[in-house]
Design a protein around this motif. Structure first.
Motif, PDB file in Angstrom:
ATOM      1  N   GLU A 113       0.837  -1.203   0.000  1.00 37.62           N
ATOM      2  CA  GLU A 113       0.000   0.000   0.000  1.00 37.62           C
ATOM      3  C   GLU A 113       0.872   1.253   0.000  1.00 37.62           C
ATOM      4  O   GLU A 113       0.574   2.233  -0.661  1.00 37.62           O
ATOM      5  N   ASP A 114       1.965   1.219   0.746  1.00 42.70           N
ATOM      6  CA  ASP A 114       2.926   2.326   0.792  1.00 42.70           C
ATOM      7  C   ASP A 114       4.291   1.761   0.425  1.00 42.70           C
ATOM      8  O   ASP A 114       4.957   1.166   1.269  1.00 42.70           O
ATOM      9  N   PRO A 115       4.722   1.929  -0.841  1.00 41.59           N
ATOM     10  CA  PRO A 115       5.983   1.334  -1.278  1.00 41.59           C
ATOM     11  C   PRO A 115       7.225   2.142  -0.885  1.00 41.59           C
ATOM     12  O   PRO A 115       8.306   1.912  -1.403  1.00 41.59           O
ATOM     13  N   GLY A 116       7.061   3.082   0.044  1.00 41.47           N
ATOM     14  CA  GLY A 116       8.177   3.925   0.458  1.00 41.47           C
ATOM     15  C   GLY A 116       8.982   3.305   1.591  1.00 41.47           C
ATOM     16  O   GLY A 116       8.636   2.256   2.134  1.00 41.47           O
ATOM     17  N   PRO A 117      10.081   3.963   1.957  1.00 43.12           N
ATOM     18  CA  PRO A 117      10.929   3.462   3.039  1.00 43.12           C
ATOM     19  C   PRO A 117      10.218   3.507   4.385  1.00 43.12           C
ATOM     20  O   PRO A 117       9.325   4.331   4.605  1.00 43.12           O
ATOM     21  N   GLU A 118      10.611   2.589   5.258  1.00 41.44           N
ATOM     22  CA  GLU A 118      10.040   2.516   6.602  1.00 41.44           C
ATOM     23  C   GLU A 118      11.060   3.000   7.617  1.00 41.44           C
ATOM     24  O   GLU A 118      12.252   2.717   7.496  1.00 41.44           O
ATOM     25  N   GLU A 119      10.576   3.714   8.599  1.00 39.30           N
ATOM     26  CA  GLU A 119      11.437   4.202   9.664  1.00 39.30           C
ATOM     27  C   GLU A 119      12.113   3.035  10.370  1.00 39.30           C
ATOM     28  O   GLU A 119      11.514   1.979  10.572  1.00 39.30           O
ATOM     29  N   GLY A 120      13.381   3.204  10.717  1.00 30.54           N
ATOM     30  CA  GLY A 120      14.120   2.172  11.433  1.00 30.54           C
ATOM     31  C   GLY A 120      14.780   1.142  10.532  1.00 30.54           C
ATOM     32  O   GLY A 120      15.395   0.201  11.028  1.00 30.54           O
ATOM     33  N   HIS A 121      14.643   1.290   9.221  1.00 37.73           N
ATOM     34  CA  HIS A 121      15.284   0.376   8.279  1.00 37.73           C
ATOM     35  C   HIS A 121      16.433   1.096   7.573  1.00 37.73           C
ATOM     36  O   HIS A 121      16.434   2.315   7.451  1.00 37.73           O
ATOM     37  N   ASP A 122      17.400   0.308   7.102  1.00 35.04           N
ATOM     38  CA  ASP A 122      18.529   0.854   6.355  1.00 35.04           C
ATOM     39  C   ASP A 122      18.335   0.599   4.872  1.00 35.04           C
ATOM     40  O   ASP A 122      17.882  -0.482   4.479  1.00 35.04           O
ATOM     41  N   TYR A 123      18.704   1.577   4.059  1.00 40.91           N
ATOM     42  CA  TYR A 123      18.514   1.501   2.615  1.00 40.91           C
ATOM     43  C   TYR A 123      19.761   1.960   1.878  1.00 40.91           C
ATOM     44  O   TYR A 123      20.562   2.726   2.411  1.00 40.91           O
ATOM     45  N   ARG A 124      19.875   1.508   0.633  1.00 40.39           N
ATOM     46  CA  ARG A 124      20.878   2.006  -0.295  1.00 40.39           C
ATOM     47  C   ARG A 124      20.143   2.472  -1.549  1.00 40.39           C
ATOM     48  O   ARG A 124      19.176   1.840  -1.985  1.00 40.39           O
ATOM     49  N   GLU A 125      20.615   3.568  -2.133  1.00 43.32           N
ATOM     50  CA  GLU A 125      20.020   4.089  -3.352  1.00 43.32           C
ATOM     51  C   GLU A 125      20.658   3.422  -4.563  1.00 43.32           C
ATOM     52  O   GLU A 125      21.888   3.328  -4.661  1.00 43.32           O
ATOM     53  N   LEU A 126      19.837   2.952  -5.497  1.00 43.10           N
ATOM     54  CA  LEU A 126      20.321   2.329  -6.721  1.00 43.10           C
ATOM     55  C   LEU A 126      20.475   3.409  -7.787  1.00 43.10           C
ATOM     56  O   LEU A 126      19.551   4.186  -8.030  1.00 43.10           O
ATOM     57  N   CYS A 127      21.657   3.456  -8.405  1.00 36.24           N
ATOM     58  CA  CYS A 127      21.984   4.512  -9.361  1.00 36.24           C
ATOM     59  C   CYS A 127      22.320   3.913 -10.718  1.00 36.24           C
ATOM     60  O   CYS A 127      23.214   3.073 -10.831  1.00 36.24           O
ATOM     61  N   THR A 148      18.578  -3.681   5.817  1.00 41.88           N
ATOM     62  CA  THR A 148      18.577  -3.865   7.271  1.00 41.88           C
ATOM     63  C   THR A 148      19.020  -5.279   7.613  1.00 41.88           C
ATOM     64  O   THR A 148      18.501  -6.249   7.061  1.00 41.88           O
ATOM     65  N   GLY A 149      20.008  -5.395   8.471  1.00 40.01           N
ATOM     66  CA  GLY A 149      20.479  -6.697   8.932  1.00 40.01           C
ATOM     67  C   GLY A 149      21.532  -7.340   8.044  1.00 40.01           C
ATOM     68  O   GLY A 149      22.034  -8.409   8.365  1.00 40.01           O
ATOM     69  N   TRP A 150      21.878  -6.736   6.933  1.00 43.54           N
ATOM     70  CA  TRP A 150      22.916  -7.296   6.071  1.00 43.54           C
ATOM     71  C   TRP A 150      24.263  -7.204   6.783  1.00 43.54           C
ATOM     72  O   TRP A 150      24.540  -6.249   7.504  1.00 43.54           O
ATOM     73  N   THR A 151      25.111  -8.173   6.565  1.00 44.64           N
ATOM     74  CA  THR A 151      26.456  -8.163   7.141  1.00 44.64           C
ATOM     75  C   THR A 151      27.325  -7.150   6.405  1.00 44.64           C
ATOM     76  O   THR A 151      27.041  -6.809   5.241  1.00 44.64           O
ATOM     77  N   PRO A 152      28.395  -6.680   7.033  1.00 47.34           N
ATOM     78  CA  PRO A 152      29.309  -5.777   6.329  1.00 47.34           C
ATOM     79  C   PRO A 152      29.852  -6.394   5.029  1.00 47.34           C
ATOM     80  O   PRO A 152      29.996  -5.695   4.026  1.00 47.34           O
ATOM     81  N   GLU A 153      30.100  -7.692   5.033  1.00 46.62           N
ATOM     82  CA  GLU A 153      30.586  -8.366   3.831  1.00 46.62           C
ATOM     83  C   GLU A 153      29.530  -8.315   2.716  1.00 46.62           C
ATOM     84  O   GLU A 153      29.847  -8.030   1.558  1.00 46.62           O
ATOM     85  N   SER A 154      28.277  -8.583   3.065  1.00 43.13           N
ATOM     86  CA  SER A 154      27.201  -8.523   2.068  1.00 43.13           C
ATOM     87  C   SER A 154      27.043  -7.111   1.512  1.00 43.13           C
ATOM     88  O   SER A 154      26.857  -6.929   0.308  1.00 43.13           O
ATOM     89  N   LEU A 155      27.107  -6.117   2.388  1.00 40.29           N
ATOM     90  CA  LEU A 155      26.997  -4.734   1.936  1.00 40.29           C
ATOM     91  C   LEU A 155      28.143  -4.367   0.999  1.00 40.29           C
ATOM     92  O   LEU A 155      27.945  -3.663   0.012  1.00 40.29           O
ATOM     93  N   ALA A 156      29.331  -4.856   1.275  1.00 45.26           N
ATOM     94  CA  ALA A 156      30.495  -4.564   0.427  1.00 45.26           C
ATOM     95  C   ALA A 156      30.377  -5.228  -0.940  1.00 45.26           C
ATOM     96  O   ALA A 156      30.935  -4.734  -1.931  1.00 45.26           O
ATOM     97  N   ASN A 157      29.634  -6.334  -1.020  1.00 40.88           N
ATOM     98  CA  ASN A 157      29.491  -7.068  -2.274  1.00 40.88           C
ATOM     99  C   ASN A 157      28.396  -6.512  -3.170  1.00 40.88           C
ATOM    100  O   ASN A 157      28.353  -6.821  -4.363  1.00 40.88           O
ATOM    101  N   GLY A 158      27.463  -5.735  -2.629  1.00 43.97           N
ATOM    102  CA  GLY A 158      26.349  -5.242  -3.427  1.00 43.97           C
ATOM    103  C   GLY A 158      25.316  -6.335  -3.635  1.00 43.97           C
ATOM    104  O   GLY A 158      25.184  -7.245  -2.813  1.00 43.97           O
TER     105      GLY A 158
END
Length: 84
Positions: free
Chosen positions: A13-27, A39-49
């Motif tokens: 219903e609301d496809p926008g970001p939710e408070e308390g979650h972490d996001y990355r912008e796709l460019c 949210t909850g991704w490991t540093p290794e996962s975040l580094a891999n994209g």
């Protein structure tokens, strides 16, 4: 990040970001401008994209758009290509 759409939330219903979650912008690429919830991704996962399923990429339905963190700005992930 108000009024931004989150990848995978099109049926919500609301496809926008939710408070308390972490996001990355796709460019760039087929998912340009969307946010991906990490949210909850490991540093290794975040580094891999991520390789995100999309119908709009080079390989059509079921193909993936690949994104990697931007050097010096890891909150933005740049498109690096598509894969089947």
């Amino acid at each position: 990040m108000l009024n931004r759409r989150v990848y995978g939330a099109d049926d919500d219903e609301d496809p926008g970001p939710e408070e308390g979650h972490d996001y990355r912008e796709l460019c760039g690429g087929p998912l340009d401008g969307l946010l991906v919830q990490v949210t909850g991704w490991t540093p290794e996962s975040l580094a891999n994209g991520a390789a995100l399923i999309t119908n709009n990429g080079r390989y059509g339905p079921g193909g993936r758009a690949e994104y990697e963190p931007r050097p010096g700005d890891p909150d933005r992930w740049d498109w690096v290509g598509d894969s089947p």
